[in-house]
Design an enzyme around this catalytic site. Structure first.
Site, mmCIF file in Angstrom:
data_model
loop_
_atom_site.group_PDB
_atom_site.id
_atom_site.type_symbol
_atom_site.label_atom_id
_atom_site.label_comp_id
_atom_site.label_asym_id
_atom_site.label_seq_id
_atom_site.Cartn_x
_atom_site.Cartn_y
_atom_site.Cartn_z
ATOM 1 N N GLY A 1 0.996 -1.400 -0.125
ATOM 2 C CA GLY A 1 0.019 0.062 -0.013
ATOM 3 C C GLY A 1 0.796 1.138 0.101
ATOM 4 O O GLY A 1 0.597 2.016 -0.786
ATOM 5 N N GLU B 1 -2.617 -6.986 1.194
ATOM 6 C CA GLU B 1 -1.928 -7.218 2.374
ATOM 7 C C GLU B 1 -2.716 -6.841 3.816
ATOM 8 O O GLU B 1 -2.254 -6.424 4.703
ATOM 9 C CB GLU B 1 -0.515 -6.341 2.422
ATOM 10 C CG GLU B 1 0.348 -7.217 1.626
ATOM 11 C CD GLU B 1 1.904 -6.600 1.690
ATOM 12 O OE1 GLU B 1 2.674 -7.306 1.493
ATOM 13 O OE2 GLU B 1 2.017 -5.457 1.794
ATOM 14 N N LEU C 1 3.892 -8.770 -16.629
ATOM 15 C CA LEU C 1 4.573 -10.055 -17.111
ATOM 16 C C LEU C 1 6.288 -9.847 -17.035
ATOM 17 O O LEU C 1 6.779 -10.139 -17.714
ATOM 18 C CB LEU C 1 4.149 -10.427 -18.797
ATOM 19 C CG LEU C 1 2.799 -10.664 -18.976
ATOM 20 C CD1 LEU C 1 2.476 -10.604 -20.337
ATOM 21 C CD2 LEU C 1 2.298 -11.957 -18.640
ATOM 22 N N ASP D 1 16.939 -5.164 -8.587
ATOM 23 C CA ASP D 1 16.231 -5.595 -7.598
ATOM 24 C C ASP D 1 14.816 -5.131 -7.958
ATOM 25 O O ASP D 1 14.254 -4.112 -8.245
ATOM 26 C CB ASP D 1 16.691 -4.782 -6.325
ATOM 27 C CG ASP D 1 15.686 -5.024 -5.083
ATOM 28 O OD1 ASP D 1 14.850 -5.997 -5.350
ATOM 29 O OD2 ASP D 1 15.686 -4.317 -4.212
ATOM 30 N N ALA E 1 9.000 -4.323 -5.599
ATOM 31 C CA ALA E 1 8.096 -3.192 -5.671
ATOM 32 C C ALA E 1 7.929 -2.737 -7.225
ATOM 33 O O ALA E 1 7.296 -1.589 -7.546
ATOM 34 C CB ALA E 1 8.432 -2.217 -4.789
ATOM 35 N N ALA E 2 8.272 -3.627 -8.074
ATOM 36 C CA ALA E 2 8.167 -3.134 -9.503
ATOM 37 C C ALA E 2 6.527 -3.225 -9.568
ATOM 38 O O ALA E 2 6.294 -2.091 -10.360
ATOM 39 C CB ALA E 2 8.898 -4.154 -10.293
ATOM 40 N N GLY E 3 5.932 -4.196 -8.965
ATOM 41 C CA GLY E 3 4.497 -4.051 -9.091
ATOM 42 C C GLY E 3 3.789 -2.955 -8.731
ATOM 43 O O GLY E 3 2.967 -2.454 -9.170
HETATM 44 P P1 ATP Z 1 7.254 -7.476 -7.880
HETATM 45 O O1 ATP Z 1 6.465 -8.604 -7.001
HETATM 46 O O2 ATP Z 1 8.632 -7.599 -8.135
HETATM 47 O O3 ATP Z 1 7.094 -6.139 -7.256
HETATM 48 P P2 ATP Z 1 5.134 -8.278 -9.584
HETATM 49 O O4 ATP Z 1 5.384 -9.740 -9.569
HETATM 50 O O5 ATP Z 1 4.041 -7.658 -8.961
HETATM 51 O O6 ATP Z 1 6.633 -7.560 -9.252
HETATM 52 P P3 ATP Z 1 5.944 -7.989 -12.281
HETATM 53 O O7 ATP Z 1 4.848 -8.622 -13.571
HETATM 54 O O8 ATP Z 1 7.168 -8.903 -12.075
HETATM 55 O O9 ATP Z 1 4.950 -7.639 -11.255
HETATM 56 O O10 ATP Z 1 6.401 -6.556 -12.715
HETATM 57 C C1 ATP Z 1 5.590 -5.612 -12.839
HETATM 58 C C2 ATP Z 1 5.966 -4.732 -14.102
HETATM 59 O O11 ATP Z 1 7.205 -4.087 -13.614
HETATM 60 C C3 ATP Z 1 6.198 -5.295 -15.378
HETATM 61 O O12 ATP Z 1 4.860 -5.375 -16.095
HETATM 62 C C4 ATP Z 1 7.206 -4.546 -15.991
HETATM 63 O O13 ATP Z 1 6.519 -3.449 -16.732
HETATM 64 C C5 ATP Z 1 8.184 -4.056 -14.927
HETATM 65 N N1 ATP Z 1 9.229 -4.869 -14.642
HETATM 66 C C6 ATP Z 1 9.475 -6.024 -13.834
HETATM 67 N N2 ATP Z 1 10.562 -6.440 -13.869
HETATM 68 C C7 ATP Z 1 11.152 -5.947 -15.153
HETATM 69 C C8 ATP Z 1 12.201 -5.908 -15.748
HETATM 70 N N3 ATP Z 1 13.349 -6.842 -15.396
HETATM 71 N N4 ATP Z 1 12.704 -5.166 -16.711
HETATM 72 C C9 ATP Z 1 11.857 -4.086 -16.883
HETATM 73 N N5 ATP Z 1 10.709 -3.852 -16.501
HETATM 74 C C10 ATP Z 1 10.287 -4.671 -15.477
HETATM 75 O O1 RIB Z 2 5.698 -5.521 -3.072
HETATM 76 C C1 RIB Z 2 6.856 -5.444 -2.414
HETATM 77 C C2 RIB Z 2 6.422 -5.265 -0.588
HETATM 78 O O2 RIB Z 2 6.000 -6.671 -0.573
HETATM 79 C C3 RIB Z 2 7.658 -5.042 -0.115
HETATM 80 O O3 RIB Z 2 7.718 -3.413 0.313
HETATM 81 C C4 RIB Z 2 7.361 -5.730 1.234
HETATM 82 O O4 RIB Z 2 7.099 -4.711 2.368
HETATM 83 C C5 RIB Z 2 6.078 -6.643 0.838
HETATM 84 O O5 RIB Z 2 4.986 -5.981 1.316
#
Ligand code: ATP
Ligand code: RIB
Length: 300
Positions: free
Chosen positions: A43, A142, A223, A248, A251-253
């Site tokens: 969040g 969460e 993806l 790393d 938090a990409a998502g």
């Molecule tokens: P996480 O749990 O790692 O925060 P997630 O599993 O929720 O992420 P992902 O689909 O892995 O979600 O990633 C979210 C978005 O981040 C993807 O749609 C993409 O735009 C970006 N992303 C993730 N990994 C990469 C990468 N290696 N290179 C470029 N963009 C990426």
């Molecule tokens: O999505 C990444 C997050 O998941 C981390 O910051 C961790 O705190 C967990 O909640």
């Protein structure tokens, strides 16, 4: 005072991170690299990402009455996030996540949710004004699912756009799906919700179509390094991720979700919005940490 048209409802954690060459196997002890601490929680990460990208954000959350909660509050203040509805739980401690990140940037996370598990429907009721004033309500999983359902109903009844990032993965009822404007699962979450193993663009499209048929207007399946699949108006569009060197992916998502909320609030259009979110998320994977990796608007 800015009008906060994006309400994020969800968790706030403190992340304790160690970088290692590989993730440990069960029962294994390995020596890692440096340890560092930064603010996290899905969040809070999404709230910070949205604010840094120019969104006007209110964050509804619950921390413990402890040093971690104080640190979180300071960050929300610095990032100009409205936290009138940050509730301090006098009993339960703030959420903490233990994170290991390997050489390829992949992670392994264990969360002790603490006060996040006690953000309840009464807390949402107290925040009713904020929820009903916003245009977009962004949530994750969460916090208790009853709280998510309650807030989704409150917001969708008032005609607000509800976005659910269904992470961490869990099963979701059709009642909740029906209240959503948008859902943003990653591959494994899409698989868990639909029962369709999602491994590529074609299976992601199939899962997205099913989620749309179950009541969600717009579906985005993220993806990873491949990018994200947008499913709207009966049409699937694949948006590739920019090529970057990931160190790393934590938090990409979250950065993606914060960004898509901003894009919608700015009426950017869905395809442009997904491109914007992919750009923001790609920057975040080139930096360590959760909130510490979220980019500012000028960096895009
Ligand atoms: P996480 O749990 O790692 O925060 P997630 O599993 O929720 O992420 P992902 O689909 O892995 O979600 O990633 C979210 C978005 O981040 C993807 O749609 C993409 O735009 C970006 N992303 C993730 N990994 C990469 C990468 N290696 N290179 C470029 N963009 C990426
Ligand atoms: O999505 C990444 C997050 O998941 C981390 O910051 C961790 O705190 C967990 O909640």
């Amino acid at each position: 005072m800015k009008f906060n048209n994006i309400s994020v409802i969800g968790s706030s954690n403190t992340d304790m991170v160690i970088k290692t060459s590989k993730l440990p196997a069960p029962g294994e002890t390995i020596l890692g690299g440096d340890f560092f601490m930064n603010q996290g929680g899905k969040g809070a990460n999404q709230a910070v990402a949205a604010a840094r990208l120019g969104g006007h954000v209110s964050f509804i959350t619950k921390t413990g009455d402890d040093v971690f909660g104080q640190k979180a509050r300071k960050i929300f203040e610095d990032e100009q996030i409205n936290f009138d509805h940050l509730i301090v739980d006098p009993v339960h401690p703030s959420g903490v996540a233990l994170i290991t990140v390997d050489a390829k940037g992949e992670n392994c996370i264990v969360v002790a949710p603490g006060s996040n598990s006690h953000l309840n429907t009464e807390d949402i009721e107290i925040a009713r004004d904020q929820v009903q004033r916003s245009e977009i309500v962004l949530m994750q999983l969460e916090i208790p699912i009853e709280t998510v359902v309650y807030a989704a109903k409150m917001a969708s009844d008032a005609g607000k756009k509800v976005i659910l990032n269904p992470a961490p993965a869990t099963k979701i009822t059709d009642e909740l799906l029906f209240m959503l404007y948008m859902i943003t699962p990653n591959e494994s979450e899409a698989g868990m919700i639909t029962g369709i193993p999602v491994t590529d663009v074609s299976s992601a499209t199939e899962a997205a179509r099913m989620l749309h048929e179950r009541g969600v207007k717009v579906v985005i399946v993220t993806l990873g390094s491949k990018g994200a699949l947008l499913y709207a108006d009966g049409e699937a569009t694949m948006v590739p991720a920019p090529k970057v060197e990931a160190i790393d992916t934590t938090a990409a998502g979250d950065v993606f979700n914060g960004a898509i909320a901003v894009a919608i609030s700015e009426r950017m259009g869905l395809k442009k919005g997904v491109e914007f979110a992919c750009k923001a998320a790609a920057i975040s994977v080139t930096r360590m940490g959760a909130q510490s990796s979220a980019p500012y608007r000028h960096e895009l």
